[in-house]
Design a protein around this motif. Structure first.
Motif, mmCIF file in Angstrom:
data_model
loop_
_atom_site.group_PDB
_atom_site.id
_atom_site.type_symbol
_atom_site.label_atom_id
_atom_site.label_comp_id
_atom_site.label_asym_id
_atom_site.label_seq_id
_atom_site.Cartn_x
_atom_site.Cartn_y
_atom_site.Cartn_z
ATOM 1 N N ASN A 178 0.811 -1.222 0.000
ATOM 2 C CA ASN A 178 0.000 0.000 0.000
ATOM 3 C C ASN A 178 0.840 1.265 0.000
ATOM 4 O O ASN A 178 0.779 2.051 0.956
ATOM 5 C CB ASN A 178 -0.895 0.047 1.253
ATOM 6 C CG ASN A 178 -1.924 -1.048 1.253
ATOM 7 O OD1 ASN A 178 -2.528 -1.325 0.233
ATOM 8 N ND2 ASN A 178 -2.099 -1.670 2.405
ATOM 9 N N PRO A 179 1.637 1.482 -1.018
ATOM 10 C CA PRO A 179 2.431 2.717 -0.997
ATOM 11 C C PRO A 179 1.519 3.930 -1.041
ATOM 12 O O PRO A 179 0.608 3.990 -1.860
ATOM 13 C CB PRO A 179 3.286 2.606 -2.269
ATOM 14 C CG PRO A 179 2.570 1.650 -3.142
ATOM 15 C CD PRO A 179 1.813 0.720 -2.268
ATOM 16 N N LYS A 180 1.746 4.897 -0.138
ATOM 17 C CA LYS A 180 0.827 6.022 -0.035
ATOM 18 C C LYS A 180 1.141 7.128 -1.014
ATOM 19 O O LYS A 180 0.268 7.730 -1.611
ATOM 20 C CB LYS A 180 0.849 6.588 1.401
ATOM 21 C CG LYS A 180 0.352 5.617 2.445
ATOM 22 C CD LYS A 180 0.027 6.344 3.754
ATOM 23 C CE LYS A 180 -0.047 5.384 4.918
ATOM 24 N NZ LYS A 180 1.285 5.033 5.435
ATOM 25 N N LYS A 221 2.549 9.149 -4.284
ATOM 26 C CA LYS A 221 2.576 8.911 -5.726
ATOM 27 C C LYS A 221 3.975 8.549 -6.216
ATOM 28 O O LYS A 221 4.141 7.660 -7.062
ATOM 29 C CB LYS A 221 2.116 10.168 -6.473
ATOM 30 C CG LYS A 221 0.653 10.236 -6.751
ATOM 31 C CD LYS A 221 0.401 10.989 -8.064
ATOM 32 C CE LYS A 221 -1.088 11.171 -8.316
ATOM 33 N NZ LYS A 221 -1.804 11.911 -7.239
ATOM 34 N N THR A 265 6.415 7.160 -4.567
ATOM 35 C CA THR A 265 6.743 5.786 -4.154
ATOM 36 C C THR A 265 6.098 4.795 -5.107
ATOM 37 O O THR A 265 6.723 3.834 -5.562
ATOM 38 C CB THR A 265 6.243 5.510 -2.725
ATOM 39 O OG1 THR A 265 6.464 6.650 -1.922
ATOM 40 C CG2 THR A 265 6.929 4.308 -2.140
ATOM 41 N N GLN A 266 4.813 5.062 -5.401
ATOM 42 C CA GLN A 266 4.093 4.147 -6.287
ATOM 43 C C GLN A 266 4.780 4.054 -7.643
ATOM 44 O O GLN A 266 4.965 2.972 -8.198
ATOM 45 C CB GLN A 266 2.649 4.637 -6.466
ATOM 46 C CG GLN A 266 1.826 4.552 -5.191
ATOM 47 C CD GLN A 266 0.536 5.363 -5.293
ATOM 48 O OE1 GLN A 266 0.265 5.974 -6.336
ATOM 49 N NE2 GLN A 266 -0.246 5.383 -4.230
ATOM 50 N N LYS A 267 5.193 5.219 -8.150
ATOM 51 C CA LYS A 267 5.838 5.249 -9.468
ATOM 52 C C LYS A 267 7.138 4.449 -9.433
ATOM 53 O O LYS A 267 7.411 3.634 -10.324
ATOM 54 C CB LYS A 267 6.118 6.708 -9.844
ATOM 55 C CG LYS A 267 6.735 6.900 -11.201
ATOM 56 C CD LYS A 267 6.689 8.386 -11.630
ATOM 57 C CE LYS A 267 7.640 8.599 -12.792
ATOM 58 N NZ LYS A 267 8.453 9.792 -12.689
ATOM 59 N N LYS A 303 6.549 0.729 -9.189
ATOM 60 C CA LYS A 303 6.060 0.236 -10.469
ATOM 61 C C LYS A 303 7.238 -0.018 -11.406
ATOM 62 O O LYS A 303 7.334 -1.060 -12.052
ATOM 63 C CB LYS A 303 5.106 1.271 -11.074
ATOM 64 C CG LYS A 303 4.231 0.776 -12.203
ATOM 65 C CD LYS A 303 2.938 1.650 -12.274
ATOM 66 C CE LYS A 303 2.182 1.410 -13.572
ATOM 67 N NZ LYS A 303 2.793 2.051 -14.747
#
Lengths: 260, 226
Positions: free
Chosen positions: A244-246, A248, A250-252, A255
């Motif tokens: 659950n990366p909070k 954006k 981190t999410q990128k 990915k």
């Protein structure tokens, strides 16, 4: 994960004082700000993994912990001692902090055993015999007992890095810093080094590790920290960090890493 | 045109003394120059601004003027300030400090050639500066400093010929002496050239042994065009 929660509880119970305390740290290379307002505490027994894109400042940050790099603003406190320009015995402090480098940095003109015993004899004043005993013990731990009299150039990359880890361990440091220890290794050698690092972690070694090896982070870390452009962007336990990366950014990043 | 060997042979004593003096000056000046070079180099890389600045002044002054002018300054100009040195003493001092400036830069270049990671690892282990310079960095310097170092030493041997201009009776002076007596410049200077060549060749052979001992041989297959 049960193991992680357990060790966190243990860490909090045994030791409320942080081993490494980084407060509001800022660093510039001339005009370029490489560390922006970094706040981080590392407790004894914790395993902290720092990840992020290149140029994010993660290597610089851990190099500030043993003052291979100097921070201009903020405080870095190791074991209650503040690291400043006036600090006496920086060598003594550094001997309590072990470090492993991406390029291994073994001393090429010395054999493996000589590499291991140089610092214990010089800094800890141990006898040659005692130092060799300790050296042999850690060589066995990293599984290179039979290479003691070889020179670094005669070893593979994976073996050299394991020797480097043994060399750091021979000083019996309070914490081990890893600066991308597997980034310069061929894929088939990465596992042998990560195995050793996992083993050290389960034995309770405090570790701060900059790495791209997310599998290792998931398995071993108590906390994963994501850094980008000099800042700590996100910090969480491995489960929540990866699932659950909070943020954006981190999410990128995740990915990109996992799509490889 | 016949080669008058006898003119040379009859005066061999003068020439032999010349060779011995050249060797004397070189054998003393080179090690002293190396010691000076180490000291100046350590000053050059030190954290102390005064030390660093002094070493830079020293190096710049001695490297940027001709050796001949240096020995003229010491031999002819210093007496006006109360310091009169003999030609030989001037020779020892000037050759040593001149070499020292070059050796300092060679050592500095060598230290900078050792990879930064070696310094990182040494510091990270808690080794003290003096200790790791001696036991980690210096042993790795040989391969970088032996080739240019032997070059400078060789240059010093040849520059010693300029000491003939300040009355030191080394080999070149001996040549002028013999030529003055026998009027045989061809034979005399050819012989001198040969003698210098022999001194240099023997010196290089010795340093080659040194190179092999310290693993600094410059034999690389990949540099030859085939």
């Amino acid at each position: 994960m049960h193991k992680n929660e357990e060790s966190k509880v243990v860490a909090c119970e045994l030791n409320r004082e942080a081993l490494i305390e980084i407060r509001n740290v800022n660093k510039w290379y001339n005009d370029f700000q490489v560390l922006k307002d970094i706040n981080l505490s590392v407790y004894t027994g914790e395993r902290v993994v720092i990840c992020g894109p290149s140029g994010s400042g993660k290597s610089t940050l851990i190099r500030c912990i043993n003052r291979l790099e100097k921070h201009q603003q903020g405080d870095i406190i190791f074991d209650g001692i503040e690291l400043t320009d006036e600090v006496k015995n920086i060598d003594k402090i550094r001997s309590e902090i072990g470090m492993c480098f991406q390029q291994f940095n073994l001393f090429p003109h010395l054999t493996v055993m000589e590499n291991l015993i140089l610092a214990p004899i010089s800094v800890r004043d141990l006898s040659n015999a005692k130092a060799r005993e300790i050296g042999a013990h850690y060589l066995e731990k990293v599984k290179i007992q039979d290479q003691a009299d070889k020179y670094p150039s005669e070893l593979s990359g994976g073996q050299q890095q394991r020797v480097a880890i043994a060399r750091a361990l021979c000083m019996q440091p309070r914490v081990l810093l890893f600066d991308e220890p597997t980034s310069a290794l061929d894929p088939e050698m990465i596992a042998e080094v990560l195995d050793i690092m996992e083993k050290l972690a389960t034995e309770g070694m405090t570790m701060v590790c900059v790495t791209h090896e997310m599998g290792f982070a998931r398995k071993v870390a108590d906390r994963v920290i994501f850094m980008d452009a000099g800042q700590i962007v996100e910090e969480n336990d491995p489960i929540n960090f990866f699932d659950n990366p909070k943020n954006k950014r981190t999410q990128k990043f995740l990915k990109q890493i996992f799509e490889h | 045109m016949t080669f008058d060997y006898m003119a040379i042979w009859d005066n061999r004593d003068i020439l032999i003394d010349g060779v011995l003096t050249t060797l004397l000056v070189s054998t003393i000046a080179i090690p002293i120059g190396i010691c000076i070079g180490v000291v100046i180099c350590m000053m050059r890389i030190s954290g102390n601004r005064m030390l660093r600045w002094s070493s830079i002044v020293y190096i710049e002054f001695l490297r940027n003027i001709p050796f001949l002018i240096l020995i003229f300054l010491v031999f002819y100009a210093l007496p006006f300030y109360g310091l009169r040195l003999s030609g030989l003493t001037t020779g020892f001092i000037c050759l040593s400090i001149y070499g020292g400036a070059y050796f300092a830069e060679i050592f500095r270049g060598g230290i900078q050639s050792v990879s930064k990671g070696q310094f990182d690892a040494s510091k990270a282990l808690g080794l003290k500066y003096g200790f790791y310079m001696r036991r980690v960095i210096f042993p790795q310097l040989y391969q970088y400093i032996i080739p240019p170092g032997t070059n400078i030493a060789l240059t010093m041997i040849k520059e010693s010929s300029l000491l003939s201009m300040i009355t030191v009776a080394e080999l070149t002076y001996a040549a002028h002496d013999v030529n003055g007596r026998t009027f045989t410049p061809v034979e005399t200077f050819a012989t001198i050239a040969l003698l210098y060549w022999l001194i240099s060749t023997i010196f290089l052979k010795l340093t080659h042994i040194l190179q092999i001992k310290f693993g600094a041989e410059d034999t690389r297959d990949d540099l030859t065009i085939r």
